[in-house]
Write a protein that holds these residues in place. Structure first.
Motif, short mmCIF file in Angstrom:
data_model
loop_
_atom_site.label_atom_id
_atom_site.label_comp_id
_atom_site.label_asym_id
_atom_site.label_seq_id
_atom_site.Cartn_x
_atom_site.Cartn_y
_atom_site.Cartn_z
N LEU A 3 0.82 -1.21 0.00
CA LEU A 3 0.00 0.00 0.00
C LEU A 3 0.86 1.26 0.00
CD1 LEU A 3 -2.87 -0.91 2.51
CD2 LEU A 3 -3.16 -0.26 0.09
N SER A 4 1.93 1.25 0.76
CA SER A 4 2.77 2.45 0.82
C SER A 4 3.36 2.75 -0.55
CB SER A 4 3.86 2.30 1.88
OG SER A 4 4.78 1.27 1.52
N GLY A 5 3.72 1.71 -1.30
CA GLY A 5 4.21 1.93 -2.65
C GLY A 5 3.14 2.48 -3.56
N GLU A 6 1.92 1.94 -3.45
CA GLU A 6 0.82 2.44 -4.27
C GLU A 6 0.48 3.89 -3.93
OE1 GLU A 6 -2.51 -0.14 -3.79
OE2 GLU A 6 -1.36 -1.95 -4.24
N LEU A 7 0.48 4.19 -2.64
CA LEU A 7 0.17 5.56 -2.22
C LEU A 7 1.22 6.54 -2.73
CD1 LEU A 7 -0.95 4.86 1.46
CD2 LEU A 7 -2.43 5.47 -0.45
N ALA A 8 2.47 6.16 -2.59
CA ALA A 8 3.54 7.05 -3.07
C ALA A 8 3.40 7.30 -4.57
CB ALA A 8 4.90 6.44 -2.74
N GLY A 9 3.02 6.26 -5.30
CA GLY A 9 2.82 6.42 -6.73
C GLY A 9 1.67 7.34 -7.08
N ARG A 10 0.74 7.53 -6.14
CA ARG A 10 -0.39 8.43 -6.37
C ARG A 10 -0.15 9.82 -5.77
NH1 ARG A 10 -5.79 5.27 -4.67
NH2 ARG A 10 -6.68 7.24 -5.44
N GLY A 11 1.07 10.07 -5.36
CA GLY A 11 1.41 11.39 -4.83
C GLY A 11 1.01 11.60 -3.39
N VAL A 12 0.79 10.51 -2.65
CA VAL A 12 0.42 10.62 -1.23
C VAL A 12 1.70 10.60 -0.39
CG1 VAL A 12 -0.78 9.52 0.69
CG2 VAL A 12 -1.81 9.52 -1.60
N HIS A 13 1.86 11.60 0.45
CA HIS A 13 3.08 11.75 1.23
C HIS A 13 2.91 11.30 2.69
CE1 HIS A 13 4.78 13.92 -2.14
NE2 HIS A 13 3.73 14.73 -2.14
N GLY A 14 1.69 11.35 3.20
CA GLY A 14 1.49 11.02 4.61
C GLY A 14 0.15 10.37 4.85
N VAL A 15 0.05 9.66 5.98
CA VAL A 15 -1.18 8.97 6.37
C VAL A 15 -1.65 9.52 7.71
CG1 VAL A 15 -2.27 6.75 6.85
CG2 VAL A 15 -0.43 6.89 5.16
N VAL A 16 -2.90 9.96 7.75
CA VAL A 16 -3.52 10.43 8.99
C VAL A 16 -4.03 9.22 9.76
CG1 VAL A 16 -5.38 11.82 9.97
CG2 VAL A 16 -4.21 12.59 7.88
N LEU A 17 -3.60 9.06 10.99
CA LEU A 17 -4.08 8.00 11.87
C LEU A 17 -5.07 8.63 12.84
CD1 LEU A 17 -0.67 6.22 12.58
CD2 LEU A 17 -2.27 5.85 10.69
N ALA A 18 -6.33 8.27 12.73
CA ALA A 18 -7.41 9.02 13.38
C ALA A 18 -8.16 8.20 14.41
CB ALA A 18 -8.39 9.53 12.32
N TYR A 19 -8.48 8.83 15.53
CA TYR A 19 -9.42 8.27 16.49
C TYR A 19 -10.19 9.41 17.13
CZ TYR A 19 -6.42 9.44 20.54
OH TYR A 19 -5.68 10.09 21.50
N VAL A 20 -11.18 9.06 17.95
CA VAL A 20 -12.03 10.06 18.61
C VAL A 20 -11.94 9.83 20.10
CG1 VAL A 20 -14.34 11.04 18.76
CG2 VAL A 20 -13.57 10.02 16.62
N ASP A 21 -11.74 10.93 20.86
CA ASP A 21 -11.59 10.77 22.31
C ASP A 21 -12.95 10.77 23.00
OD1 ASP A 21 -12.42 13.43 22.60
OD2 ASP A 21 -10.42 14.20 23.05
N THR A 22 -12.92 10.67 24.32
CA THR A 22 -14.15 10.57 25.10
C THR A 22 -15.02 11.80 24.96
OG1 THR A 22 -12.77 9.35 26.70
CG2 THR A 22 -15.02 9.88 27.37
N ALA A 23 -14.40 12.96 24.76
CA ALA A 23 -15.14 14.21 24.60
C ALA A 23 -15.71 14.38 23.21
CB ALA A 23 -14.23 15.39 24.93
N GLY A 24 -15.42 13.45 22.29
CA GLY A 24 -15.92 13.55 20.94
C GLY A 24 -15.03 14.32 19.99
N ILE A 25 -13.82 14.64 20.43
CA ILE A 25 -12.87 15.38 19.59
C ILE A 25 -12.05 14.40 18.77
CG2 ILE A 25 -10.92 16.98 19.58
CD1 ILE A 25 -13.54 18.23 20.50
N GLY A 26 -11.95 14.66 17.47
CA GLY A 26 -11.08 13.85 16.64
C GLY A 26 -9.62 14.18 16.92
N ARG A 27 -8.85 13.15 17.22
CA ARG A 27 -7.42 13.31 17.48
C ARG A 27 -6.65 12.53 16.41
NH1 ARG A 27 -7.19 17.34 21.48
NH2 ARG A 27 -8.85 16.94 23.00
N VAL A 28 -5.47 13.00 16.07
CA VAL A 28 -4.70 12.34 15.02
C VAL A 28 -3.22 12.32 15.34
CG1 VAL A 28 -6.34 13.08 13.25
CG2 VAL A 28 -4.28 14.44 13.64
N LYS A 29 -2.54 11.36 14.75
CA LYS A 29 -1.12 11.43 14.49
C LYS A 29 -0.95 11.10 13.02
CE LYS A 29 1.79 11.18 18.51
NZ LYS A 29 2.98 10.53 19.11
N THR A 30 0.15 11.54 12.43
CA THR A 30 0.39 11.25 11.03
C THR A 30 1.78 10.64 10.86
OG1 THR A 30 1.35 13.39 10.45
CG2 THR A 30 -1.05 13.21 10.37
#
Length: 467
Positions: free
Chosen positions: A22-49
């Motif tokens: 997948l990382s090779g396919e993404l790079a070939g499509r010009g994708v540089h980073g992946v957002v890793l997403a979850y939602v906390d107890t307060a309902g706020i979306g939190r991320v790391k990339t």
């Protein structure tokens, strides 16, 4: 299809090889980073990339994130429980590769939801996505049930050049009016294009009731995918809006009075490919199990509001006669009852019939909300709970005697009272487990303390751009 197996250190069989490809396919499509997403107890979306080249490492070993976010409030202050809220410890974020998509509204980025796992490789008891996966898996094992779910998304569109944090609607015209669609036609067309590119089947998008308000409805999928989709669509709505010089809010109320933004949940239970909400001998074609499932949600609604309407701003929206569903009542296509039985059109009922839960907004963590609703419904199904009489019209117009006879009561009119109901609901607290249940209570109490002494307009302003 959503991955239902728990992540494991080193990766589940085939994960690392798949992520490498997948990382090779993404790079070939010009994708540089992946957002890793979850939602906390307060309902706020939190991320790391992570850079695209690090996706395989993330699939194998996760990405570090502090567990302290389980007790963050919407304003980023921190409360504590007996086990959460400390600066100590670490968790690992594992991406679900089945749900990874390239973000059409954010060129150069892909997105994936995550499950949170301890450094010892165990389920993190505060991970709400893991909680929902567990509820779904247990329902299949114990009851032979699967579910389909969808979350409606309402938001308000504001001018991006408004001064400070003021809300200035980006469009004029009446509710559902053609004027709004025309004025923001380029924006909504780009939104439809982005959703299609991301594999999100949009059923409709239209201007809604409140000033500057729109709604998008998406197709029903399995509950975990439905919650993932809710997070993804909101990310897309916001990203596309920013590219058009607009600002959006999913907050339950952007002003102190009037109709707010909802996040109604549509939910149906299925067994062996058959919809339990259609073709039965009960009311409006419901099977006996569907009636009991509905009765279970109805019985637990006062406590459920602590997870489905979790913000002080939620209670600016939850007012009678505003189609928010603030009474413990149900009805066929009745938009003022908390539970709306949707039968669907003749010819589609075996596929379309479902239950709409209305006292839900987008301050809610979608994994926590759907999981809690299913747990409540299963409690009714297990006990063969009887569904009370239907309510037609606006329950606010019932006399006190009529309401009492029907078992119709007002849902909690404050977050404080909702927390009291949740604290006393053993079924919901047991379903969540002590760590997550205590986090819900602590975070809700913390939010309530943050707005002590504020009037309605000030409460709305405090959360206007948070969600």
């Amino acid at each position: 299809m959503t991955t239902l197996a728990d992540p494991v250190p080193g990766g589940r069989p085939g994960d690392v090889e798949r992520a490498t490809a997948l990382s090779g396919e993404l790079a070939g499509r010009g994708v540089h980073g992946v957002v890793l997403a979850y939602v906390d107890t307060a309902g706020i979306g939190r991320v790391k990339t992570v850079p695209t080249a690090r996706l395989a490492s993330a699939a194998a070993w996760g990405v570090g994130m502090s567990p302290v976010f389980d007790t963050f409030l919407a304003n980023d202050s921190i409360v504590t429980t007996d086990v959460l809220g400390s600066p100590d410890g670490d968790l690992r974020l594992y991406p679900d590769l089945d749900r990874l998509v390239v973000l059409a509204g954010q060129p150069g980025w892909a997105w994936a939801p995550v499950d949170r796992v301890t450094q010892d490789g165990e389920r993190h008891p505060g991970c709400t996505r893991t909680f929902l996966r567990r509820i779904v898996t247990e329902a299949a094992g114990r009851h032979g049930l699967t579910f389909k779910a969808a979350i409606e998304i309402e938001w308000t569109v504001a001018r991006g050049d408004a001064p400070g944090d003021a809300f200035v609607p980006a469009t004029t015209g009446p509710a559902y009016g053609a004027t709004r669609q025309i004025e923001l036609g380029d924006y909504t067309a780009d939104l439809l294009s982005a959703c299609a590119a991301q594999g999100v089947d949009v059923e409709q998008v239209h201007p809604e009731y409140a000033a500057g308000q729109f709604e998008v409805s998406v197709g029903a999928v399995d509950p975990v995918a439905a919650a993932d989709r809710s997070v993804l669509v909101r990310q897309t709505v916001r990203a596309v809006a920013q590219r058009h010089g607009l600002r959006v809010s999913f907050a339950p109320a952007v002003v102190g009075r009037g109709v707010g933004n909802g996040g109604h949940v549509h939910l149906s239970a299925w067994r062996a490919g058959a919809n339990l909400h259609a073709g039965g001998e009960g009311r409006y074609g419901m099977t006996a199990e569907a009636e009991s499932f509905t009765a279970g949600i109805l019985a637990h609604l006062p406590a459920l509001t602590a997870v489905t309407a979790p913000s002080p701003a939620s209670h600016l929206r939850l007012r009678p006669s505003q189609w928010a569903g603030v009474f413990t009542a149900w009805g066929r296509e009745t938009r003022e009852t908390a539970l709306r039985v949707v039968t669907g059109t003749t010819g589609l009922r075996d596929r379309a019939a479902n239950l709409e839960i209305k006292p839900v907004d987008l301050a809610a963590n979608p994994y926590l909300a759907i999981g809690s609703l299913i747990a409540a419904g299963l409690d009714g199904l297990t006990s063969a709970a009887a569904l009370p009489d239907e309510t037609t019209g606006d329950p606010a117009h019932l006399s006190e005697a009529e309401a009492e006879a029907r078992g119709v009561r007002r849902l909690p009119d404050s977050l404080e009272r909702a927390v009291e109901e949740f604290r006393d609901d053993d079924v919901l607290r047991t379903a969540l487990g002590p760590v997550l249940a205590d986090a819900v209570i602590a975070v809700r109490r913390g939010e309530q303390e943050c707005v002590a002494g504020l009037d309605d307009d000030q409460v709305a302003a405090a959360y206007r751009w948070t969600y």
